[in-house]
Write an enzyme that holds these catalytic residues in place. Structure first.
Site, PDB file in Angstrom:
ATOM      1  N   GLY A  41       0.881  -1.176   0.000  1.00 54.70           N
ATOM      2  CA  GLY A  41       0.000   0.000   0.000  1.00 54.70           C
ATOM      3  C   GLY A  41       0.914   1.219   0.000  1.00 54.70           C
ATOM      4  O   GLY A  41       1.763   1.354   0.878  1.00 54.70           O
ATOM      5  N   GLY A  43       0.734   4.514   0.620  1.00 54.39           N
ATOM      6  CA  GLY A  43       0.827   5.422   1.771  1.00 54.39           C
ATOM      7  C   GLY A  43       1.515   4.754   2.948  1.00 54.39           C
ATOM      8  O   GLY A  43       2.372   5.344   3.613  1.00 54.39           O
ATOM      9  N   ASN A 186       5.565   9.573 -11.577  1.00 59.48           N
ATOM     10  CA  ASN A 186       6.610   8.927 -12.371  1.00 59.48           C
ATOM     11  C   ASN A 186       6.390   9.361 -13.824  1.00 59.48           C
ATOM     12  O   ASN A 186       5.472  10.141 -14.110  1.00 59.48           O
ATOM     13  CB  ASN A 186       6.611   7.401 -12.170  1.00 59.48           C
ATOM     14  CG  ASN A 186       5.336   6.738 -12.675  1.00 59.48           C
ATOM     15  OD1 ASN A 186       4.604   7.301 -13.496  1.00 59.48           O
ATOM     16  ND2 ASN A 186       5.065   5.556 -12.170  1.00 59.48           N
ATOM     17  N   GLY A 224      12.806   6.301 -12.756  1.00 61.93           N
ATOM     18  CA  GLY A 224      13.542   5.062 -12.494  1.00 61.93           C
ATOM     19  C   GLY A 224      15.021   5.246 -12.749  1.00 61.93           C
ATOM     20  O   GLY A 224      15.639   6.207 -12.284  1.00 61.93           O
ATOM     21  N   GLY A 227      16.677   8.622 -13.750  1.00 63.65           N
ATOM     22  CA  GLY A 227      16.874   9.719 -12.800  1.00 63.65           C
ATOM     23  C   GLY A 227      15.620  10.536 -12.554  1.00 63.65           C
ATOM     24  O   GLY A 227      14.504  10.088 -12.836  1.00 63.65           O
ATOM     25  N   ASP A 253      13.918  -6.043  -7.252  1.00 63.03           N
ATOM     26  CA  ASP A 253      12.474  -5.798  -7.203  1.00 63.03           C
ATOM     27  C   ASP A 253      12.254  -4.281  -7.108  1.00 63.03           C
ATOM     28  O   ASP A 253      12.698  -3.659  -6.146  1.00 63.03           O
ATOM     29  CB  ASP A 253      11.963  -6.536  -5.948  1.00 63.03           C
ATOM     30  CG  ASP A 253      10.497  -6.309  -5.643  1.00 63.03           C
ATOM     31  OD1 ASP A 253       9.874  -5.500  -6.336  1.00 63.03           O
ATOM     32  OD2 ASP A 253       9.994  -6.947  -4.713  1.00 63.03           O
ATOM     33  N   GLY A 258       9.270   3.909  -5.676  1.00 61.13           N
ATOM     34  CA  GLY A 258       8.669   5.248  -5.666  1.00 61.13           C
ATOM     35  C   GLY A 258       8.264   5.656  -4.251  1.00 61.13           C
ATOM     36  O   GLY A 258       8.371   6.822  -3.868  1.00 61.13           O
ATOM     37  N   ASP A 259       7.811   4.693  -3.473  1.00 66.66           N
ATOM     38  CA  ASP A 259       7.412   4.993  -2.094  1.00 66.66           C
ATOM     39  C   ASP A 259       8.636   5.324  -1.245  1.00 66.66           C
ATOM     40  O   ASP A 259       8.585   6.233  -0.400  1.00 66.66           O
ATOM     41  CB  ASP A 259       6.654   3.802  -1.492  1.00 66.66           C
ATOM     42  CG  ASP A 259       5.429   3.441  -2.316  1.00 66.66           C
ATOM     43  OD1 ASP A 259       4.843   4.371  -2.921  1.00 66.66           O
ATOM     44  OD2 ASP A 259       5.074   2.261  -2.380  1.00 66.66           O
TER      45      ASP A 259
HETATM   46  O1  RIB Z   1       4.067   1.293  -4.731  1.00 72.08           O
HETATM   47  C1  RIB Z   1       3.992  -0.076  -4.494  1.00 72.08           C
HETATM   48  C2  RIB Z   1       2.688  -0.441  -3.863  1.00 72.08           C
HETATM   49  O2  RIB Z   1       1.646  -0.213  -4.784  1.00 72.08           O
HETATM   50  C3  RIB Z   1       2.580  -1.899  -3.478  1.00 72.08           C
HETATM   51  O3  RIB Z   1       3.001  -2.130  -2.166  1.00 72.08           O
HETATM   52  C4  RIB Z   1       1.130  -2.222  -3.731  1.00 72.08           C
HETATM   53  O4  RIB Z   1       0.435  -2.563  -2.579  1.00 72.08           O
HETATM   54  C5  RIB Z   1       0.532  -0.996  -4.398  1.00 72.08           C
HETATM   55  O5  RIB Z   1      -0.195  -0.247  -3.509  1.00 72.08           O
END
Ligand code: RIB
Length: 313
Positions: A41, A43, A186, A224, A227, A253, A258-259
């Site tokens: 997820g 957030g 992105n 990605g 840059g 992986d 991005g998170d």
């Molecule tokens: O950004 C990756 C996330 O996107 C994954 O963890 C997946 O749950 C989706 O929400």
């Protein structure tokens, strides 16, 4: 909880990730090599990335009272994410994501938000005191769109800085962009938003200017391994280009990269780091995250981010 928190409004789901030599085509069944079950997820991943990178994360998310929800609660306890904003929905299912990952670490994702799709404005209102103890609000489009926009409005009226990660992409009314201090699409999301096909840095420069013209304070397009291109206003013709950090380790992986970027960037901004340093810090975090499997749990810790300087690039 201190006043310098970073409040994240997002979703928690459990990721079911399947690794195979290639992504299956529509209608195709393939034999995979491995599967991983773990916290996801966007957030929620961002809140973990904030905490690991040295920031103070507080999460508003709605989860079920099921086993998947318990995965989330255990995660936040272990990762020092502040959970007063967590809403437990009785009898509802926590969401889940089906993720396919190929041998190069590329992925495709279906996310079902589950209980998170029941997040309502009244619930945000009940948690507004958490906004008041924060200096930055981070949100995205996995929560219902009206809630993401409501949170941006509330955050601005409470004087917070806002970071919007427009993922997955949805069209919104352009008047909302003035509520966004940092927009972090992105290249695909930036292309959808601007109708500019972004294949290289020059395309991103044009798109960045267009995004700023919409009213966004700072556009940060993440691409990605190509840059990041950051544009601060519509007259900023070239933007600031930050190449990606190419670490020696193999890409395992890219889920959650991005998170990791957004979380580390929020941490850096909360510490008043200059924009270029903040982008470098976030870029390093994203590069480190792709060496590990999993989404939330691939986010690097502060010590690891600081050590990237000493690695061969
Ligand atoms: O950004 C990756 C996330 O996107 C994954 O963890 C997946 O749950 C989706 O929400």
């Amino acid at each position: 909880m201190s006043e310098n928190n970073i409040i994240v409004v997002g979703i928690f789901v459990v990721d079911l990730a399947f690794v195979a030599s290639k992504l299956p085509l529509p209608g195709e069944t393939i034999i995979g090599d491995n599967y991983i079950i773990g916290p996801g997820g966007k957030g929620s991943n961002q809140s973990v990335a904030i905490s690991r990178s040295g920031g103070k994360a507080s999460l508003i998310a709605r989860i079920g009272d099921d086993q998947f929800g318990e995965v989330g609660r255990n995660l936040y306890q272990k990762e020092n994410v502040y959970t007063e904003g967590l809403i437990i929905a009785k009898g509802e299912k926590t969401g889940s994501a089906a993720i396919s990952i190929d041998k190069n670490g590329m992925n495709s994702i279906i996310v079902v938000p589950g209980a998170a799709s029941g997040l309502k404005k009244s619930m945000i209102d009940e948690k507004l005191h958490l906004f008041r103890k924060s200096s930055i609000m981070v949100t995205g489009f996995e929560v219902p769109l009206d809630i993401a926009l409501y949170c941006l409005k509330k955050a601005k009226s409470e004087g917070l800085m806002t970071i919007l990660n427009p993922a997955p992409y949805f069209d919104i009314d352009n008047t909302n962009f003035k509520l966004v201090d940092y927009l972090t699409p992105n290249e695909h999301e930036a292309s959808s938003l601007t109708n500019i096909e972004i294949q290289n840095i020059d395309d991103a420069r044009v798109a960045g200017r267009r995004i700023c013209e919409l009213g966004v304070g700072t556009s940060i397009i993440t691409m990605g391994e190509k840059g990041v291109l950051c544009t601060t206003n519509s007259d900023d013709h070239d933007g600031l280009y930050i190449p990606s950090y190419k670490l020696k380790e193999k890409v395992i992986d890219t889920v959650g990269a991005g998170d990791a970027f957004n979380g580390a960037f929020a941490t850096a901004i909360s510490e008043d780091m200059g924009l270029e340093d903040a982008l470098n810090f976030a870029n390093k975090a994203a590069s480190l995250s792709v060496r590990k499997s999993g989404a939330a749990l691939s986010a690097p810790f502060r010590e690891e981010i600081n050590q990237v300087w000493f690695k061969d690039l």
